[in-house]
Design a protein around this motif. Structure first.
Motif, PDB file in Angstrom:
ATOM      1  N   SER A  57       0.833  -1.197   0.000  1.00  0.00           N
ATOM      2  CA  SER A  57       0.000   0.000   0.000  1.00  0.00           C
ATOM      3  C   SER A  57       0.869   1.248   0.000  1.00  0.00           C
ATOM      4  N   HIS A  58       0.491   2.207  -0.826  1.00  0.00           N
ATOM      5  CA  HIS A  58       1.211   3.477  -0.879  1.00  0.00           C
ATOM      6  C   HIS A  58       0.194   4.616  -0.921  1.00  0.00           C
ATOM      7  N   ILE A  59       0.208   5.464   0.133  1.00  0.00           N
ATOM      8  CA  ILE A  59      -0.702   6.609   0.181  1.00  0.00           C
ATOM      9  C   ILE A  59      -0.173   7.690  -0.746  1.00  0.00           C
ATOM     10  N   ARG A  60      -0.991   8.091  -1.694  1.00  0.00           N
ATOM     11  CA  ARG A  60      -0.563   9.115  -2.650  1.00  0.00           C
ATOM     12  C   ARG A  60      -0.632  10.504  -2.034  1.00  0.00           C
ATOM     13  N   GLU A  61       0.156  11.399  -2.576  1.00  0.00           N
ATOM     14  CA  GLU A  61       0.190  12.770  -2.077  1.00  0.00           C
ATOM     15  C   GLU A  61      -1.187  13.415  -2.214  1.00  0.00           C
ATOM     16  N   TYR A  62      -1.557  14.170  -1.191  1.00  0.00           N
ATOM     17  CA  TYR A  62      -2.871  14.820  -1.180  1.00  0.00           C
ATOM     18  C   TYR A  62      -3.000  15.795  -2.351  1.00  0.00           C
ATOM     19  N   GLU A  63      -4.160  15.799  -2.983  1.00  0.00           N
ATOM     20  CA  GLU A  63      -4.412  16.680  -4.115  1.00  0.00           C
ATOM     21  C   GLU A  63      -5.516  17.668  -3.734  1.00  0.00           C
ATOM     22  N   PRO A  64      -5.151  18.841  -3.179  1.00  0.00           N
ATOM     23  CA  PRO A  64      -6.156  19.784  -2.665  1.00  0.00           C
ATOM     24  C   PRO A  64      -7.100  20.323  -3.731  1.00  0.00           C
ATOM     25  N   TYR A  65      -6.703  20.271  -4.980  1.00  0.00           N
ATOM     26  CA  TYR A  65      -7.540  20.788  -6.051  1.00  0.00           C
ATOM     27  C   TYR A  65      -8.617  19.781  -6.454  1.00  0.00           C
ATOM     28  N   ASN A  66      -8.480  18.537  -6.006  1.00  0.00           N
ATOM     29  CA  ASN A  66      -9.410  17.497  -6.422  1.00  0.00           C
ATOM     30  C   ASN A  66     -10.587  17.429  -5.451  1.00  0.00           C
ATOM     31  N   LYS A  67     -11.776  17.742  -5.912  1.00  0.00           N
ATOM     32  CA  LYS A  67     -12.966  17.763  -5.062  1.00  0.00           C
ATOM     33  C   LYS A  67     -13.730  16.440  -5.084  1.00  0.00           C
ATOM     34  N   MET A  68     -13.247  15.473  -5.849  1.00  0.00           N
ATOM     35  CA  MET A  68     -13.978  14.226  -6.013  1.00  0.00           C
ATOM     36  C   MET A  68     -13.746  13.259  -4.854  1.00  0.00           C
ATOM     37  N   PHE A  69     -12.543  13.263  -4.286  1.00  0.00           N
ATOM     38  CA  PHE A  69     -12.227  12.316  -3.223  1.00  0.00           C
ATOM     39  C   PHE A  69     -11.309  12.970  -2.214  1.00  0.00           C
ATOM     40  N   ASP A  70     -11.144  12.314  -1.036  1.00  0.00           N
ATOM     41  CA  ASP A  70     -10.322  12.889   0.031  1.00  0.00           C
ATOM     42  C   ASP A  70      -8.883  12.397  -0.002  1.00  0.00           C
ATOM     43  N   TYR A  71      -8.674  11.136  -0.354  1.00  0.00           N
ATOM     44  CA  TYR A  71      -7.304  10.637  -0.532  1.00  0.00           C
ATOM     45  C   TYR A  71      -7.344   9.380  -1.386  1.00  0.00           C
ATOM     46  N   SER A  72      -6.184   8.960  -1.842  1.00  0.00           N
ATOM     47  CA  SER A  72      -6.107   7.779  -2.701  1.00  0.00           C
ATOM     48  C   SER A  72      -4.904   6.929  -2.305  1.00  0.00           C
ATOM     49  N   ILE A  73      -5.013   5.637  -2.597  1.00  0.00           N
ATOM     50  CA  ILE A  73      -3.950   4.679  -2.271  1.00  0.00           C
ATOM     51  C   ILE A  73      -3.665   3.815  -3.492  1.00  0.00           C
ATOM     52  N   GLU A  74      -2.385   3.612  -3.766  1.00  0.00           N
ATOM     53  CA  GLU A  74      -1.982   2.638  -4.783  1.00  0.00           C
ATOM     54  C   GLU A  74      -1.755   1.313  -4.076  1.00  0.00           C
ATOM     55  N   THR A  75      -2.304   0.225  -4.623  1.00  0.00           N
ATOM     56  CA  THR A  75      -2.218  -1.077  -3.963  1.00  0.00           C
ATOM     57  C   THR A  75      -2.468  -2.201  -4.963  1.00  0.00           C
ATOM     58  N   ASN A  76      -2.047  -3.399  -4.583  1.00  0.00           N
ATOM     59  CA  ASN A  76      -2.347  -4.584  -5.400  1.00  0.00           C
ATOM     60  C   ASN A  76      -3.541  -5.360  -4.844  1.00  0.00           C
ATOM     61  N   ALA A  77      -4.265  -4.761  -3.886  1.00  0.00           N
ATOM     62  CA  ALA A  77      -5.381  -5.454  -3.226  1.00  0.00           C
ATOM     63  C   ALA A  77      -6.570  -5.682  -4.148  1.00  0.00           C
ATOM     64  N   LEU A  78      -6.640  -4.930  -5.243  1.00  0.00           N
ATOM     65  CA  LEU A  78      -7.807  -5.014  -6.124  1.00  0.00           C
ATOM     66  C   LEU A  78      -7.593  -5.919  -7.323  1.00  0.00           C
ATOM     67  N   GLY A  79      -6.483  -6.658  -7.315  1.00  0.00           N
ATOM     68  CA  GLY A  79      -6.254  -7.638  -8.381  1.00  0.00           C
ATOM     69  C   GLY A  79      -5.340  -7.179  -9.486  1.00  0.00           C
ATOM     70  N   THR A  80      -4.937  -5.916  -9.473  1.00  0.00           N
ATOM     71  CA  THR A  80      -3.955  -5.416 -10.435  1.00  0.00           C
ATOM     72  C   THR A  80      -2.712  -4.981  -9.676  1.00  0.00           C
ATOM     73  N   GLU A  81      -1.577  -4.979 -10.338  1.00  0.00           N
ATOM     74  CA  GLU A  81      -0.310  -4.700  -9.663  1.00  0.00           C
ATOM     75  C   GLU A  81      -0.251  -3.289  -9.106  1.00  0.00           C
ATOM     76  N   ASN A  82      -0.765  -2.330  -9.850  1.00  0.00           N
ATOM     77  CA  ASN A  82      -0.714  -0.931  -9.418  1.00  0.00           C
ATOM     78  C   ASN A  82      -2.116  -0.317  -9.439  1.00  0.00           C
ATOM     79  N   GLY A  83      -3.021  -0.923  -8.702  1.00  0.00           N
ATOM     80  CA  GLY A  83      -4.393  -0.435  -8.685  1.00  0.00           C
ATOM     81  C   GLY A  83      -4.517   0.883  -7.934  1.00  0.00           C
ATOM     82  N   LEU A  84      -5.433   1.737  -8.380  1.00  0.00           N
ATOM     83  CA  LEU A  84      -5.667   3.022  -7.735  1.00  0.00           C
ATOM     84  C   LEU A  84      -7.032   2.993  -7.049  1.00  0.00           C
ATOM     85  N   TRP A  85      -7.021   3.209  -5.728  1.00  0.00           N
ATOM     86  CA  TRP A  85      -8.237   3.142  -4.910  1.00  0.00           C
ATOM     87  C   TRP A  85      -8.505   4.527  -4.339  1.00  0.00           C
TER      88      TRP A  85
END
Length: 268
Positions: free
Chosen positions: A139-167
């Motif tokens: 798991s890798h917490i991505r840098e906060y994107e203050p301009y993005n109003k769609m979500f609060d934070y995002s994580i890159e992980t392989n938990a979703l079945g792909t090597e570099n999935g974005l959650w």
């Protein structure tokens, strides 16, 4: 064997019933019941100069009902009982209705809603990250994107079945009631309409979008509505209770129905 009086219903006179109804509408659940704090407040409200039976009689309930609250053997109390405890609290105790309702998980302050959202944000980032690693994923917490109003934070992980999935994770604290299901449905549907308008505009850029909530009531209200849905892309709701990631519900979809946070599997 339970005493047949244990479930004695509190009977309120007309004016009191109206006041309780007004208070119930004014207060919003912002977190789950703090059983330990509620227990301490009820004990303080009784005071030192009354027996449990005397206190219960003044409230209009049974001693066993109050004992279960004090011994933390019940999940919650109804608003009527909380109001009557506050109304009959020992004047020397300093216990107020706001104190009791807050321990009950409710507040009438908009500021408290914002504070709860900030706390949920602070805790959930760390808990999601730690839980993914505990389950054997990276798991890798991505840098906060203050301009993005769609979500609060995002994580890159392989938990979703792909090597570099974005959650993507979107934190929500919203006004729901224990008692008014029709009003809850309207609140939930309005919130989901706003979420899905963003979700479908950007769904090609991520692998899963999840709403995070901090109370079981919010989680169940969302699940009750979302269980009817069949959508194209991967979407879920996650319950985080302040100490752990409790459960995830994945909406039926065409892309990825894998439940990462199954109830009970995180702390095994």
């Amino acid at each position: 064997m339970a005493n047949k009086n244990d479930n004695k219903k509190i009977v309120l006179d007309g004016p009191t019933a109206k006041r309780v109804e007004a208070y119930a509408k004014a207060y919003t659940r912002i977190h789950d019941v703090d059983k330990e704090r509620l227990s301490n407040l009820v004990l303080r409200a009784k005071g030192e100069n009354r027996s449990m039976r005397q206190f219960a009689e003044q409230i209009g309930t049974t001693p066993s009902t109050l004992s279960r609250l004090i011994n933390m053997q019940t999940g919650t109390a109804n608003d009527e009982l909380i109001y009557k405890i506050a109304e009959n609290a020992d004047p020397e105790s300093g216990v107020t209705l706001d104190d009791l309702m807050n321990a009950h998980g409710k507040s009438r302050s908009q500021k408290d809603l914002y504070n709860q959202l900030s706390l949920l944000a602070e805790l959930s980032i760390q808990l999601i990250d730690e839980s993914l690693i505990k389950l054997g994923y990276w798991s890798h917490i991505r840098e906060y994107e203050p301009y993005n109003k769609m979500f609060d934070y995002s994580i890159e992980t392989n938990a979703l079945g792909t090597e570099n999935g974005l959650w993507l994770f979107d934190l929500k604290v919203f006004r729901v009631s224990n008692n008014v299901q029709s009003a809850n449905t309207i609140v939930v549907r309005n919130m989901l309409n706003r979420v899905f308008s963003n979700f479908y505009l950007h769904s090609d850029s991520f692998d899963r979008y999840s709403i995070i909530v901090g109370t079981r009531l919010e989680f169940e209200q969302l699940r009750r509505e979302l269980i009817k849905y069949q959508i194209k892309d991967s979407f879920s709701i996650i319950l985080v209770n302040g100490r752990e990631v409790v459960e995830e519900f994945v909406v039926a979809n065409e892309k990825n129905n894998k439940v990462v946070f199954e109830r009970g599997n995180i702390n095994e």
